[in-house]
Design a protein around this motif. Structure first.
Motif, PDB file in Angstrom:
ATOM      1  N   THR A 226       0.833  -1.199   0.000  1.00  0.00           N
ATOM      2  CA  THR A 226       0.000   0.000   0.000  1.00  0.00           C
ATOM      3  C   THR A 226       0.867   1.249   0.000  1.00  0.00           C
ATOM      4  OG1 THR A 226      -1.724  -1.189   1.214  1.00  0.00           O
ATOM      5  CG2 THR A 226      -1.867   1.190   1.208  1.00  0.00           C
ATOM      6  N   GLY A 227       1.952   1.223   0.785  1.00  0.00           N
ATOM      7  CA  GLY A 227       2.889   2.346   0.778  1.00  0.00           C
ATOM      8  C   GLY A 227       3.639   2.467  -0.537  1.00  0.00           C
ATOM      9  N   LEU A 228       4.014   1.325  -1.096  1.00  0.00           N
ATOM     10  CA  LEU A 228       4.781   1.324  -2.344  1.00  0.00           C
ATOM     11  C   LEU A 228       3.974   1.893  -3.507  1.00  0.00           C
ATOM     12  CD1 LEU A 228       7.577   0.283  -3.355  1.00  0.00           C
ATOM     13  CD2 LEU A 228       6.418  -1.818  -4.013  1.00  0.00           C
ATOM     14  N   ALA A 229       2.650   1.794  -3.415  1.00  0.00           N
ATOM     15  CA  ALA A 229       1.780   2.245  -4.502  1.00  0.00           C
ATOM     16  C   ALA A 229       1.672   3.763  -4.598  1.00  0.00           C
ATOM     17  CB  ALA A 229       0.389   1.641  -4.330  1.00  0.00           C
ATOM     18  N   GLY A 230       2.263   4.492  -3.652  1.00  0.00           N
ATOM     19  CA  GLY A 230       2.181   5.946  -3.692  1.00  0.00           C
ATOM     20  C   GLY A 230       3.020   6.552  -4.808  1.00  0.00           C
ATOM     21  N   PRO A 231       2.573   7.664  -5.400  1.00  0.00           N
ATOM     22  CA  PRO A 231       3.308   8.294  -6.510  1.00  0.00           C
ATOM     23  C   PRO A 231       4.730   8.719  -6.156  1.00  0.00           C
ATOM     24  CG  PRO A 231       1.085   9.180  -6.381  1.00  0.00           C
ATOM     25  CD  PRO A 231       1.274   8.333  -5.145  1.00  0.00           C
ATOM     26  N   LEU A 232       5.004   8.988  -4.880  1.00  0.00           N
ATOM     27  CA  LEU A 232       6.359   9.396  -4.501  1.00  0.00           C
ATOM     28  C   LEU A 232       7.257   8.210  -4.174  1.00  0.00           C
ATOM     29  CD1 LEU A 232       5.708  12.550  -2.277  1.00  0.00           C
ATOM     30  CD2 LEU A 232       6.232  12.410  -4.719  1.00  0.00           C
ATOM     31  N   HIS A 233       6.731   6.991  -4.326  1.00  0.00           N
ATOM     32  CA  HIS A 233       7.544   5.811  -4.024  1.00  0.00           C
ATOM     33  C   HIS A 233       7.563   4.889  -5.242  1.00  0.00           C
ATOM     34  CE1 HIS A 233       9.703   2.876  -1.884  1.00  0.00           C
ATOM     35  NE2 HIS A 233       8.809   2.458  -1.010  1.00  0.00           N
ATOM     36  N   GLY A 234       6.802   3.835  -5.231  1.00  0.00           N
ATOM     37  CA  GLY A 234       6.934   2.816  -6.268  1.00  0.00           C
ATOM     38  C   GLY A 234       6.362   3.161  -7.622  1.00  0.00           C
ATOM     39  N   LEU A 235       5.525   4.171  -7.704  1.00  0.00           N
ATOM     40  CA  LEU A 235       4.956   4.537  -9.009  1.00  0.00           C
ATOM     41  C   LEU A 235       5.925   5.342  -9.874  1.00  0.00           C
ATOM     42  CD1 LEU A 235       1.203   5.500  -8.415  1.00  0.00           C
ATOM     43  CD2 LEU A 235       2.201   3.292  -8.977  1.00  0.00           C
ATOM     44  N   ALA A 236       7.084   5.668  -9.335  1.00  0.00           N
ATOM     45  CA  ALA A 236       7.985   6.589 -10.029  1.00  0.00           C
ATOM     46  C   ALA A 236       8.415   6.076 -11.399  1.00  0.00           C
ATOM     47  CB  ALA A 236       9.209   6.875  -9.155  1.00  0.00           C
ATOM     48  N   ASN A 237       8.678   4.760 -11.527  1.00  0.00           N
ATOM     49  CA  ASN A 237       9.174   4.280 -12.826  1.00  0.00           C
ATOM     50  C   ASN A 237       8.115   4.406 -13.920  1.00  0.00           C
ATOM     51  OD1 ASN A 237       7.553   2.171 -11.974  1.00  0.00           O
ATOM     52  ND2 ASN A 237       9.209   0.676 -11.824  1.00  0.00           N
ATOM     53  N   GLN A 238       6.833   4.228 -13.576  1.00  0.00           N
ATOM     54  CA  GLN A 238       5.816   4.416 -14.609  1.00  0.00           C
ATOM     55  C   GLN A 238       5.664   5.898 -14.950  1.00  0.00           C
ATOM     56  OE1 GLN A 238       2.221   2.707 -12.678  1.00  0.00           O
ATOM     57  NE2 GLN A 238       1.285   4.726 -12.856  1.00  0.00           N
ATOM     58  N   GLU A 239       5.914   6.789 -13.979  1.00  0.00           N
ATOM     59  CA  GLU A 239       5.849   8.221 -14.262  1.00  0.00           C
ATOM     60  C   GLU A 239       6.962   8.631 -15.225  1.00  0.00           C
ATOM     61  OE1 GLU A 239       3.364  10.269 -13.206  1.00  0.00           O
ATOM     62  OE2 GLU A 239       2.516   8.369 -12.516  1.00  0.00           O
ATOM     63  N   VAL A 240       8.130   8.019 -15.080  1.00  0.00           N
ATOM     64  CA  VAL A 240       9.242   8.300 -16.002  1.00  0.00           C
ATOM     65  C   VAL A 240       8.857   7.918 -17.423  1.00  0.00           C
ATOM     66  CG1 VAL A 240      11.599   7.692 -16.629  1.00  0.00           C
ATOM     67  CG2 VAL A 240      11.011   8.005 -14.226  1.00  0.00           C
ATOM     68  N   LEU A 241       8.317   6.718 -17.562  1.00  0.00           N
ATOM     69  CA  LEU A 241       7.984   6.241 -18.901  1.00  0.00           C
ATOM     70  C   LEU A 241       6.905   7.113 -19.539  1.00  0.00           C
ATOM     71  CD1 LEU A 241       8.500   4.143 -21.065  1.00  0.00           C
ATOM     72  CD2 LEU A 241       6.761   2.706 -20.001  1.00  0.00           C
ATOM     73  N   LYS A 242       5.892   7.502 -18.778  1.00  0.00           N
ATOM     74  CA  LYS A 242       4.852   8.386 -19.323  1.00  0.00           C
ATOM     75  C   LYS A 242       5.461   9.716 -19.762  1.00  0.00           C
ATOM     76  CE  LYS A 242       1.890   8.198 -15.858  1.00  0.00           C
ATOM     77  NZ  LYS A 242       0.650   8.456 -15.080  1.00  0.00           N
ATOM     78  N   TRP A 243       6.393  10.231 -18.975  1.00  0.00           N
ATOM     79  CA  TRP A 243       7.042  11.505 -19.292  1.00  0.00           C
ATOM     80  C   TRP A 243       7.816  11.407 -20.615  1.00  0.00           C
ATOM     81  CZ3 TRP A 243      12.152  13.584 -19.294  1.00  0.00           C
ATOM     82  CH2 TRP A 243      12.239  14.964 -19.136  1.00  0.00           C
ATOM     83  N   ILE A 244       8.520  10.282 -20.785  1.00  0.00           N
ATOM     84  CA  ILE A 244       9.286  10.077 -22.021  1.00  0.00           C
ATOM     85  C   ILE A 244       8.347   9.889 -23.213  1.00  0.00           C
ATOM     86  CG2 ILE A 244      10.878   8.523 -23.227  1.00  0.00           C
ATOM     87  CD1 ILE A 244      12.221   7.962 -20.566  1.00  0.00           C
TER      88      ILE A 244
END
Length: 474
Positions: free
Chosen positions: A295-313
């Motif tokens: 549940t903690g890992l699912a936060g945007p400032l933690h485990g979601l970061a790699n998908q945010e990178v890919l969306k940004w690219i």
């Protein structure tokens, strides 16, 4: 060279004992626990009343950054060298941990990726496992990893609108009914001396099942919903790829071995590990602990970061394509920063150099995907972006972190559903969280219960309105 590294790393261990490279993991752990408990108790007796230091109000109000207040014995994060697993760096793990194929004397420097099963052994014992010992773990996880039709049916009944991490948390919570620790504790058949053993049993069961649970979620959420049966004899990473539907793709198997190893642990204070530690301190079993961690890992400032990178690219590529100038990249960075957003994949709370985990994946990309247009663009970005970020005064760490590269590699090797990337992160992080939980129970650590203070306390503290004795007690 290899023996010199091993001997140097072992210097910090106290009370050394004979290490049998043929012994199974639980036997090694059982031999180590009384020795480490003795050292733990001696440390408490000798230094328990010593003052460790002072903190500032900004640290207390700013997420407790820089406050060393947790005991965590498995990994540390150095600002320069990055994460160290029981004293070993990422490059050392790549060299020294066993691989899928047993190397000959001539090719010990095999460029295969290490098996996460070997890191599990290292994090539990502090010892580098032999090839034989990792084979024992691989076989045990293969046997223990079978999941019931009941659990598969539960997953397949979940709403497809859910995020895969929500599905994972619910699946693990559902499987909690199989916890040996919880059952024996409820039957009053446990005592403090054997808490660790049934925590270990639950942890191995859960870790072994995770690839099959995750693959079932992947098939349900993104494919035809039909699970793929497990295949006997595969290692942990290859089983995951096989059951997701990527049969025989050895480059992807190698990437997953790398990904699941380097993401496994990262000190004790980051959100997912700390969350699992906190719930475990109340004697929560491994299933409850990992549900909280996920549940903690699912936060945007933690485990979601790699998908945010890919969306940004991908957003950048949609406008500019892959063949771009450095100026176009710089302009994209400017637009992101000046709009009040972070450039995902860059910066780190501790590191002040490029993340060694990023460098490991960078080398992987160069080896396997050198001519891939997205990987070439990503590498161009990692040259340009840090230089541009340094020009902003409020950015102290412009260097690429592990999330910068991991998503792009997964995407190019076929796992293009980036919502699933955090599930892969969760599978890996279970190794660190659960090995820590075993040792928490072995050491008999108490429930975590820090004191808190309101704003009036901090104001009064520096206006001499709190009596000296009360200040000292705090």
């Amino acid at each position: 060279m290899r023996k010199q590294i091993i001997n140097c790393k072992r210097l910090y261990h106290q009370n050394q004992y004979f290490f049998n490279p043929k012994a199974d993991l639980k036997t090694v752990l059982r031999e180590q626990i009384p020795i480490k408990i003795q050292g733990f108790n001696e440390m408490k007796k000798k230094y328990g009343d010593r003052v460790m230091g002072e903190i500032t109000v900004n640290q207390a109000l700013g997420g407790m950054r820089g406050i060393r207040a947790l005991f965590y014995d498995q990994s540390t994060v150095d600002p320069i060298d990055g994460v160290m697993f029981r004293g070993y760096s990422i490059p050392e793990l790549h060299e020294l941990l066993p691989k899928l194929r047993k190397p000959s004397a001539e090719d010990f420097q095999s460029d295969q990726q290490p098996l996460p099963e070997g890191l599990f052994f290292l994090l539990l014992t502090g010892e580098l496992p032999s090839y034989h010992q990792v084979e024992l773990i691989r076989h045990e996880w293969d046997v223990r990893g079978k999941v019931s039709d009941e659990l598969i049916n539960f997953i397949n009944r979940l709403d497809n609108k859910m995020h895969p991490m929500t599905m994972l948390s619910l699946a693990i919570l559902y499987e909690q009914k199989t916890s040996k620790f919880a059952q024996l504790y409820n039957e009053s058949k446990l005592n403090k001396s054997n808490y660790w053993e049934y925590t270990y049993e639950d942890s191995v069961d859960l870790i072994a099942k995770l690839p099959r649970i995750a693959a079932t979620i992947y098939r349900k959420k993104f494919k035809d919903g039909k699970p793929i049966a497990h295949k006997d004899g595969l290692d942990w990473s290859a089983q995951l790829a096989h059951m997701m539907g990527f049969e025989g793709q050895e480059t992807l198997n190698e990437l997953l071995r790398a990904f699941l190893t380097i993401h496994a642990d990262h000190e004790g204070g980051e959100v997912s590990t700390h969350a699992s530690h906190l719930v475990g301190s109340a004697l929560g079993d491994p299933y409850l602990c990992m549900t909280t961690a996920y549940t903690g890992l699912a936060g945007p400032l933690h485990g979601l970061a790699n998908q945010e990178v890919l969306k940004w690219i991908l957003n950048f590529v949609e406008v500019h394509g892959y063949d771009v100038t450095n100026r176009q990249i710089e302009d994209y960075v400017n637009t992101t920063v000046l709009s009040g957003r972070l450039v995902p994949g860059y910066g780190h709370a501790v590191l002040r150099r490029p993340d060694p985990r990023f460098l490991h994946l960078y080398d992987f990309g160069n080896k396997y995907l050198r001519d891939n247009e997205m990987i070439r663009l990503l590498h161009q970005m990692t040259d340009v972006i840090p230089r541009r970020l340094r020009t902003f005064k409020n950015i102290s760490s412009p260097y690429p972190n592990v999330d910068c590269h991991s998503g792009a590699l997964l995407y190019q090797l076929g796992i293009q559903e980036y919502q699933f990337y955090t599930v892969l992160f969760a599978i890996s992080r279970s190794i660190g969280c659960l090995t820590n939980l075993v040792w928490c129970r072995a050491f008999g650590l108490p429930i975590e219960r820090p004191e808190s203070a309101d704003l009036a306390y901090y104001n009064n503290l520096f206006q001499n309105k709190i009596p000296k004795q009360e200040k000292d007690d705090q």
